[in-house]
Design an enzyme around this catalytic site. Structure first.
Site, PDB file in Angstrom:
ATOM      1  N   SER A 258      39.058  34.111  44.368  1.00 43.20           N
ATOM      2  CA  SER A 258      38.922  35.347  45.105  1.00 43.20           C
ATOM      3  C   SER A 258      38.617  35.352  46.610  1.00 43.20           C
ATOM      4  CB  SER A 258      37.655  36.208  44.487  1.00 43.20           C
ATOM      5  OG  SER A 258      37.307  37.251  45.255  1.00 43.20           O
TER       6      SER A 258
ATOM      7  N   LYS B 102      32.800  31.226  41.961  1.00 45.81           N
ATOM      8  CA  LYS B 102      34.207  31.186  42.527  1.00 45.81           C
ATOM      9  C   LYS B 102      34.081  30.042  43.503  1.00 45.81           C
ATOM     10  CE  LYS B 102      36.236  34.498  40.026  1.00 45.81           C
ATOM     11  NZ  LYS B 102      37.140  33.920  39.047  1.00 45.81           N
TER      12      LYS B 102
ATOM     13  N   TYR C 158      28.265  36.175  41.117  1.00 46.90           N
ATOM     14  CA  TYR C 158      29.683  36.201  40.694  1.00 46.90           C
ATOM     15  C   TYR C 158      30.674  35.194  42.023  1.00 46.90           C
ATOM     16  CZ  TYR C 158      34.750  37.546  40.995  1.00 46.90           C
ATOM     17  OH  TYR C 158      36.015  37.649  41.036  1.00 46.90           O
TER      18      TYR C 158
END
Ligand code: NAD
Ligand code: UFG
Length: 335
Positions: A124, A152, A148
């Protein structure tokens, strides 16, 4: 030989499944349906006329993953499966780290034991953090501000280390910008649970009358109209980027991080106006305070994807809004 799509019943995975089937590839989908529905898999079949092999299973369930690799000749994996709500990750960090990181570790271990060493991973733009100047380029330092985002950053590191340990691995880290839109057929699109966090699903629910009013989070950013600027990319363009990444992985070993964005930034108000054109009515909105953790501008330098894959986004903002509206009207209750 088949491509395994983890999270293939989800928003981006289902669109990628369609494009892979249309390109004549054999696919296998694994999804635990924690954030999607089996209906998405039926719709993939309806669009393409081809029935994908589907396992309702969890990446954390190692025996189930072993079984998938034993029953199919998997040559490469496109790894979408993961939890993705930034705000939720702040109050459920253990769930996010366990699902996203442990799920990836199990997947890679099973891949390794079956000699499958090609992976395309859904990273992302969030890995560019709060401090890099736009446009974001792949060589910039990565960081995160929430669990989150850390999953990644960490998974990018894990996959990089895997290649260091065994240079036969081929790893493509795709850094998505803001995927929106829906399939042209109106059969597939984003189907969030509850009240959406993201801009486009929220706007579409205001337009269809399910929600009253859009809150625009801040109009005092340093942008052309004061509202936040993002690089919105049509989900079908994004899906096609995965086909290119897989072709690249077939013929190259190594690790490559690659932005999938358009390189063009639109503000929240630009998006509202484009959506108003698509749905033919005004969107009710008010200006609210800034949302914690948001940055003013976020858009890609898309040059590397062009140079490495020969891929470039084709669809503009108006088309993204038209396709989302078409999906919303055809599926007022979601999938
Ligand atoms: P999505 O939630 O629609 O799809 C993810 C799918 O993975 C869901 O169908 C879910 O049921 C499944 N899943 C989750 N954990 C699983 C597990 N342990 N085992 C099996 N299946 C599991 O999300 P999406 O928007 O399609 O995103 C796909 C990927 O792209 C995610 O990794 C996400 O973090 C990443 N990404 C998304 C965006 C975005 O804005 N949509 C932006 C950047 C990156
Ligand atoms: N926004 C509003 N009102 C809303 C929702 C969003 O004004 O109700 C604004 C935000 O402030 C931001 C823009 O619309 O300026 C886009 O917000 P989104 O929540 O749709 O998307 P983000 O750019 O915040 O986040 C997305 C993904 C993340 C990913 C990030 C990486 O949702 O998963 O891009 O770039 F990490």
């Amino acid at each position: 030989m088949a491509i395994l799509i983890t999270g293939g019943a989800g928003f981006i995975g289902s669109h990628t499944a369609v494009e892979l089937l249309n390109a004549g590839k054999e696919i296998v989908i694994v999804d635990n349906l924690s954030n999607s529905k089996a209906e998405a898999v039926r719709r993939i079949a309806q669009i393409t006329g081809k029935e994908p092999k589907f396992y309702q299973a969890d990446l954390l369930d190692r025996p189930a993953m072993e079984q998938i690799f034993n029953e199919n000749n998997i040559e490469a994996v496109v790894h979408f499966a993961g939890l993705k709500a930034v705000g939720e990750s702040v109050y459920k960090p253990l769930e996010y780290y366990h699902n996203n990181i442990t799920g990836t570790l199990v997947l890679c271990d099973v891949m390794r034991s079956h000699g499958c060493k090609k992976i395309v991973f859904s990273s992302s733009a969030t890995v560019y953090g709060m401090n890099n100047p736009v446009p974001f380029k792949e060589g910039m330092p990565t960081s995160a501000t929430n669990p989150y985002g850390y999953t990644k950053v960490m998974i990018e590191q894990i996959l990089t280390d895997l290649h260091t340990a065994d240079p036969e691995w081929s790893v493509v880290l795709l850094r998505y910008f803001n995927p929106i839109g829906a399939h042209k057929s109106g059969l597939l699109g984003e189907d969030p649970n509850g009240i959406p966090n993201n801009l486009l699903p929220y706007i579409s629910q205001v337009a269809i009358g399910k929600l009253e009013c859009l809150s625009i989070f801040g109009n005092d950013y340093e942008t052309h109209d004061g509202t936040g600027v993002r690089d919105y990319i049509h989900v079908v363009d994004l899906a096609l980027g995965h086909l290119k990444a897989l072709s690249y992985a077939e013929t190259h070993t190594g690790v490559e991080a690659v932005n999938l964005g358009t390189g063009v930034g639109y503000s929240v108000l630009d998006v509202v106006h484009s959506f108003e054109k698509a749905c033919g009515k005004p969107i009710n909105y008010h200006i609210a305070p800034r949302r914690a953790g948001d940055i003013a501008k976020n858009y890609a330098d898309p040059a590397k994807a062009r140079e490495l894959f020969g891929w470039e986004a084709q669809l503009g903002l108006d088309e993204m809004c038209q396709d989302l509206w078409n999906f919303t009207v055809k599926n007022p209750q979601g999938l």
